[in-house]
Design a protein around this motif. Sequence first.
Motif: not given
Length: 276
Positions: A242, A206, A203-204, A200-201
Amino acid sequence: MTRRVVITADDLGREPGTTEVIVELLAEGQVSATTLICVSPEAERAAGRVAETGVVPRLHVTLTSERGLPRWRPLDGPASLADPDGTLSDDPYVLGARGEAGDVIREADAQLRWMRERGLAPVAADSHAGTLYGLHGRSWLAEALAWCARHGLAFRLPRDREPYFGGPLPPALAAAHELAVAHADALGVAIPQTIATNRRTARELGTYERLRDDYLRRLAALPEGTSELFLHPSREDAVRGPDGVVRVWEARLLRDPVWHKALDSEDVEVAGGWWA
């Protein structure tokens, strides 16, 4: 049977910042293995630095460049792997559409030879960006496993695929995976019980805490046998954007007392490899 885990820091030699962080983590005993990118200009220095730790890296067979870095060149220069300027594409789907099996194996041979010429004798190999697995077009798993058997190498192919993919595969990919596992067993190529990593990034995710909680869940869910958790730790200024945030978080995780407490409480033995 006990639960064992290989904790791997991928991408040694990607660029200087990643090399420095991985060498530090190896010296501190925070990770038990690493993988080396031989096609990078940083590879020569990384090979020298990792030798100081006494850890022999695995060969990270690399067939694509990395976005955000100057393009890498294949060591053998096979035509179907390279763009017209002689560099490796940074898009794995481009490679998956045009790469020829013979060229893939020639390049893997060249990268293995590069390591051996520098006194590094890897006992296992894996696939940078997953390009050998057929996730981006053509699969070269059968050829890669036969190549590993010829050279006496173990290979990062999960026997149990769900922890990595997070659920069932499409039927065609599931069938291909089952055939590959059977092929590895028939050839005597050692493979891990399962593999897991963060996909996951920033952004995903958090927050760092969510990434840590995800790895704690993965640790708790490891099956019996020897599995692998592979991470991509790096320095804040080494990878832009990111992706760099996640890499910094992973370096932090490996030094986090909460993580080390979980390793103890889960009674998971840290190992250097999944092979005998």
